[in-house]
Design a protein around this motif. Structure first.
Motif, PDB file in Angstrom:
ATOM      1  N   HIS A  48      45.489  31.861 118.754  1.00  0.00           N
ATOM      2  CA  HIS A  48      44.434  32.745 118.796  1.00  0.00           C
ATOM      3  C   HIS A  48      44.560  34.051 117.858  1.00  0.00           C
ATOM      4  CE1 HIS A  48      44.809  31.376 123.029  1.00  0.00           C
ATOM      5  NE2 HIS A  48      43.605  31.504 123.207  1.00  0.00           N
ATOM      6  N   PRO A 157      38.908  26.328 128.870  1.00  0.00           N
ATOM      7  CA  PRO A 157      37.899  26.736 128.194  1.00  0.00           C
ATOM      8  C   PRO A 157      37.086  27.984 128.901  1.00  0.00           C
ATOM      9  CG  PRO A 157      38.155  24.423 127.939  1.00  0.00           C
ATOM     10  CD  PRO A 157      39.053  24.934 128.900  1.00  0.00           C
ATOM     11  N   ARG A 160      38.511  31.078 127.705  1.00  0.00           N
ATOM     12  CA  ARG A 160      38.050  31.643 126.438  1.00  0.00           C
ATOM     13  C   ARG A 160      36.676  32.396 126.757  1.00  0.00           C
ATOM     14  NH1 ARG A 160      38.831  30.035 121.168  1.00  0.00           N
ATOM     15  NH2 ARG A 160      40.926  29.883 121.960  1.00  0.00           N
ATOM     16  N   SER A 161      35.589  31.809 127.519  1.00  0.00           N
ATOM     17  CA  SER A 161      34.462  32.462 127.641  1.00  0.00           C
ATOM     18  C   SER A 161      34.465  33.551 128.287  1.00  0.00           C
ATOM     19  CB  SER A 161      33.489  31.506 128.600  1.00  0.00           C
ATOM     20  OG  SER A 161      33.786  31.495 129.840  1.00  0.00           O
ATOM     21  N   ASN A 548      37.429  24.539 123.192  1.00  0.00           N
ATOM     22  CA  ASN A 548      37.312  26.002 123.010  1.00  0.00           C
ATOM     23  C   ASN A 548      36.722  26.157 121.697  1.00  0.00           C
ATOM     24  OD1 ASN A 548      38.520  27.261 125.385  1.00  0.00           O
ATOM     25  ND2 ASN A 548      40.646  26.865 124.545  1.00  0.00           N
ATOM     26  N   TYR A 551      32.520  26.883 121.387  1.00  0.00           N
ATOM     27  CA  TYR A 551      31.957  28.241 121.540  1.00  0.00           C
ATOM     28  C   TYR A 551      31.527  28.531 120.001  1.00  0.00           C
ATOM     29  CZ  TYR A 551      33.533  28.332 126.216  1.00  0.00           C
ATOM     30  OH  TYR A 551      34.144  28.443 127.579  1.00  0.00           O
TER      31      TYR A 551
END
Length: 829
Positions: A48, A157, A160-161, A548, A551
């Motif tokens: 990240h 995932p 992550r959203s 991921n 996105y």
């Protein structure tokens, strides 16, 4: 008898130790854990890196909302130090319960400060990954396995959203990252009954309550309840009533103590929750009249919009089983005309989706763990509550099942989006996957042929599940109900969706095949356990990281995001230069952005007051003059001075004040506006809310002249000389200088909130505040000149603040005392 003398050897006779004879001291368990956590720290930051140190921020909807809704109250707090209890800027005005400044005594304050430095998502990713690691170590899993599963947990995932959509306020994500810590200390207390574990459980429960995402908190409570049922039942079965009382009483005490720790803002939120559509949905006058009770919950129609189809559970295994997300970048070959564009790929039942429910191989491993450890009480509990939460995620798709809990389970009816339960399901799946990995990489299977067969049979079962997805593809139509695209585009979109599905089914087979190769190599002694778990970890983490990466949300700096969401400078300057107090009604795109500058109406989320929501949905866009679909009565009720739109209008109620055709921005003054508050010249009594809303849609009703009441006044209202001047307007207080020639009814265009506003006439509190025009408030004013002040209730904010402060002082003293006792015992002081 003589004792033989011991001959001392001279140092010269002692052979010097050779380098080969020195054995390296193995790392202690603590050192191993510290090294593992250091690796997790590096891995999380590396995966990240664009978020670390707040370099980049995702452009997400909730972030947008948080920025514009809080701009003015944050500015007020910075300038005055006064806590904003009411937010007059968005949605016609709302109690401020979700954006209160964090008190310095609270650990949440310091987490927020750390988030300002390195990025709030990074802080909670580290909280989550460390918590899961320590929980798994508590459950005595191998250290390599703990590292792999912990990383997979935070890389889901779906999580992550949650970061993308709400990076400025990722409350749902924050709440779920705290669950491993709660589970760790909860289990530790049940096993050892130590006060330290109980206090630490209360601490992390309080941290979760601070996130104020009560839906995730509710599901977490049910998870913990499920986990503790068997240990408590065991005590009762053994007739250990004293132990039962001790455990149950302690956990109840810890729960209450956590509530006290978070009394601020928890008690304030509870106080005003029933007034919003989170707790009480609004009346719909397009339907037959129905009695809607306070606390009736979110509308079933609304829940239905966010209830996925049963087949969408296949998204857990296949990322594009339902097309993926509403914004899916396409690079396939079946529809080359669409290559490189963003597609509305999602074709599920919900209105839209910006999340992948995919967890891939982790779900398969969880199913294996659930099956082969089905005699383990913790695994059984996790399986039962995980199944329940998964079924709940389908909402009204399972109408009888869901509605049973909607009607009878406390608080359940207040939850608007059923798929939110999947936040906790992913935690459960990650935890169960540790058991699945432990089974598949079982040392005994290398010599036990029967166990080896079970493992190979399990891997074959994974392939069989993929075959079912492959065959199911022929039965899907890949279309979404309500879609209306041009025929050629619809045909291309259909081809693209089919290709996305088939590619991801092929991807599934590849992943299972690679997992089978890794497990097979280990079972047949090609490499050791450490190599097998590292290879498995690389496969699992790469899989999740690639999803991921699908996105498409834009990353930008904080300054870029802030400037993007602020209103254009000409619009902002126009409203800042008008020193009147008023509201604005924007109908253009991004109209809610104006709440960063001036009070607005028309925008609403689930924090909007129910009565305001009812007027917005039933009246605001009703055509009462035969010209436009705008109900001018509503603008009068809310004290609107300006109407903002993206095109030119000609209407006798409006006067153009600013225009910019290039940016499609037009500001019109609403001519009937005179002041923010007025004396009524007459009244009409409509006791039934349903009928009041219908009456607002009639041209015969004019709120500037006649006030609509729910009960008759003890005196009559007559036209008389009066004037109104607003002398002060802040988030907490509004002050008027009024004059009326005779006793009159003064209508204040501020929404009525039970136990909310205290109104004073010449410093003497008004005993009765009258509900006016369905949502506003009015007071009786005696003849003459008066100073009228409306203050939003501060008592609940102050009392809850001090309750929390005292509780935290007790917590810190308790932890300090226990640490002192432990240190004395350790060093035998």
């Amino acid at each position: 008898m003589k004792q033989s003398r011991k001959v001392k050897k001279s140092p010269a006779n002692v052979a010097p130790p050779s380098e080969t004879s020195i054995k390296k001291k193995p790392l202690s368990p603590l050192q191993q854990d510290l090294l593992a956590m250091a690796f997790l720290l590096i891995a999380v930051i590396s995966l990240h890196s664009q978020l670390f140190l707040n370099k980049k921020i995702y452009d997400g909807g909730d972030s947008h909302e948080a920025i514009v809704k809080t701009a003015m109250i944050n500015k007020y707090y910075e300038q005055t130090g006064d806590i904003p209890r009411w937010n007059p800027y968005p949605e016609g005005g709302i109690p401020n319960v979700f954006f209160l400044p964090k008190p310095v005594y609270s650990p949440d304050f310091y987490i927020s400060k750390l988030g300002d430095a390195i990025g709030l998502p990074i802080v909670y990713l580290l909280i989550g990954v460390f918590g899961m690691y320590l929980l798994l170590r508590h459950l005595r899993f191998n250290i390599y396995l703990c590292v792999v599963v912990s990383l997979c947990f935070v890389l889901a995932p779906y999580y992550r959203s949650l970061i993308i959509v709400g990076q400025y306020l990722p409350t749902k994500f924050e709440a779920v990252m705290i669950i491993p810590w709660m589970m760790w200390f909860f289990l530790a207390f049940i096993e050892r009954l130590k006060l330290l574990y109980l206090l630490l459980f209360s601490f992390f429960f309080a941290l979760q309550l601070f996130t104020q995402h009560y839906q995730v908190i509710f599901y977490t409570g049910l998870l913990l309840l499920a986990v503790c049922i068997y240990p408590i039942f065991k005590l009762l079965r053994q007739k250990n009533y004293k132990g039962f009382v001790r455990v149950a009483g302690s956990l109840l005490g810890a729960f209450v103590f956590a509530l006290l720790l978070t009394a601020y803002p928890l008690f304030v939120s509870k106080k005003y929750n029933d007034a919003s559509i989170r707790a009480t949905w609004g009346i719909d006058i397009s339907k037959p009249a129905a009695d809607i009770q306070k606390g009736s919950g979110v509308s079933v129609d609304f829940i239905n919009q966010w209830s996925p189809a049963v087949r969408e559970l296949s998204d857990l295994f296949i990322p594009a089983a339902s097309g993926g997300t509403t914004k899916e970048k396409y690079s396939g070959s079946s529809a080359p005309e669409l290559s490189g564009t963003e597609l509305p790929a999602y074709w599920g039942k919900m209105t839209f989706s910006f999340s992948y429910l995919y967890f891939g191989l982790i779900v398969l491993l969880a199913l294996a763990g659930l099956f082969y450890y089905r005699r383990n009480a913790l695994v059984i509990s996790l399986g039962i509550i995980g199944t329940l939460l998964t079924l709940w995620s389908l909402g009204t798709t399972l109408p009888g099942f869901y509605m049973f809990f909607y009607k009878f389970l406390p608080f359940f009816k207040n939850f608007r989006t059923p798929p939110t339960s999947m936040t906790v399901v992913f935690f459960i799946a990650a935890l169960l996957s540790a058991y699945g990995l432990q089974f598949l990489l079982n040392e005994s299977a290398r010599i036990n042929k029967q166990l080896r067969k079970q493992i190979l049979f399990t891997l074959g079962g994974f392939l069989l599940i993929g075959l079912l997805f492959f065959l199911a593809g022929d039965s899907h139509d890949f279309t979404k109900e309500g879609e209306n695209y041009e025929a050629n585009y619809a045909s291309l979109l259909l081809k693209a969706r089919k290709e996305l599905y088939r590619d991801d089914v092929s991807r599934y087979f590849l992943l299972v095949a690679l997992l089978a190769v890794i497990i097979g190599g280990y079972l047949f002694r090609l490499y050791k356990y450490q190599i097998a778990i590292v290879l498995t970890g690389i496969l699992l983490i790469t899989d999740l990281a690639l999803i991921n990466g699908r996105y498409t949300n834009e990353l930008m700096s904080g300054e870029e995001m802030y400037s993007r969401y602020m209103p254009s400078k000409p619009l902002a300057d126009f409203f800042r230069n008008d020193k009147d107090v008023y509201r604005v009604f924007p109908t253009m795109d991004r109209g809610r952005d104006l709440s960063a500058v001036v009070p607005i109406i028309g925008d609403h989320d689930l924090q909007v007051l129910t009565t305001v929501y009812e007027i917005n949905t039933n009246n605001l866009y009703s055509n009462i003059d035969g010209i436009v679909n705008i109900n001018w009565n509503v603008l009068k009720i809310f004290g609107v001075k300006y109407f903002v739109c993206d095109r030119e209008l000609i209407h006798p109620q409006l006067t153009l004040k600013y225009s910019n055709p290039a940016t499609m921005e037009y500001i019109y003054q609403f001519n009937p506006f005179t002041s923010f508050g007025h004396f009524a010249k007459g009244d009409t009594v409509v006791p039934v809310a349903y009928e009041r809303l219908k009456a607002i849609n009639t041209a015969a009703f004019d709120p500037a002249v006649t006030v609509m009441l729910e009960k008759k006044l003890p005196f009559s209202i007559a036209d008389d000389s009066s004037n109104t001047i607003v002398t002060k307007f802040t988030p907490n207080e509004i002050t008027y200088d009024l004059y009326t020639g005779k006793q009159g009814l003064f209508v204040i265009p501020i929404p009525y909130v039970k136990d909310g506003w205290s109104i004073f006439i010449d410093d003497k509190e008004v005993n009765e505040v009258i509900l006016a025009n369905h949502a506003m408030q009015a007071i009786v004013v005696p003849p003459g000149r008066h100073n009228v002040t409306a203050k939003f209730n501060s008592s609940s904010y102050t009392s809850s603040y001090w309750i929390s402060a005292i509780a935290w002082i007790l917590f810190y003293l308790g932890i300090g005392f226990l640490c002192w006792k432990i240190s004395r015992k350790e060093y035998k002081v």
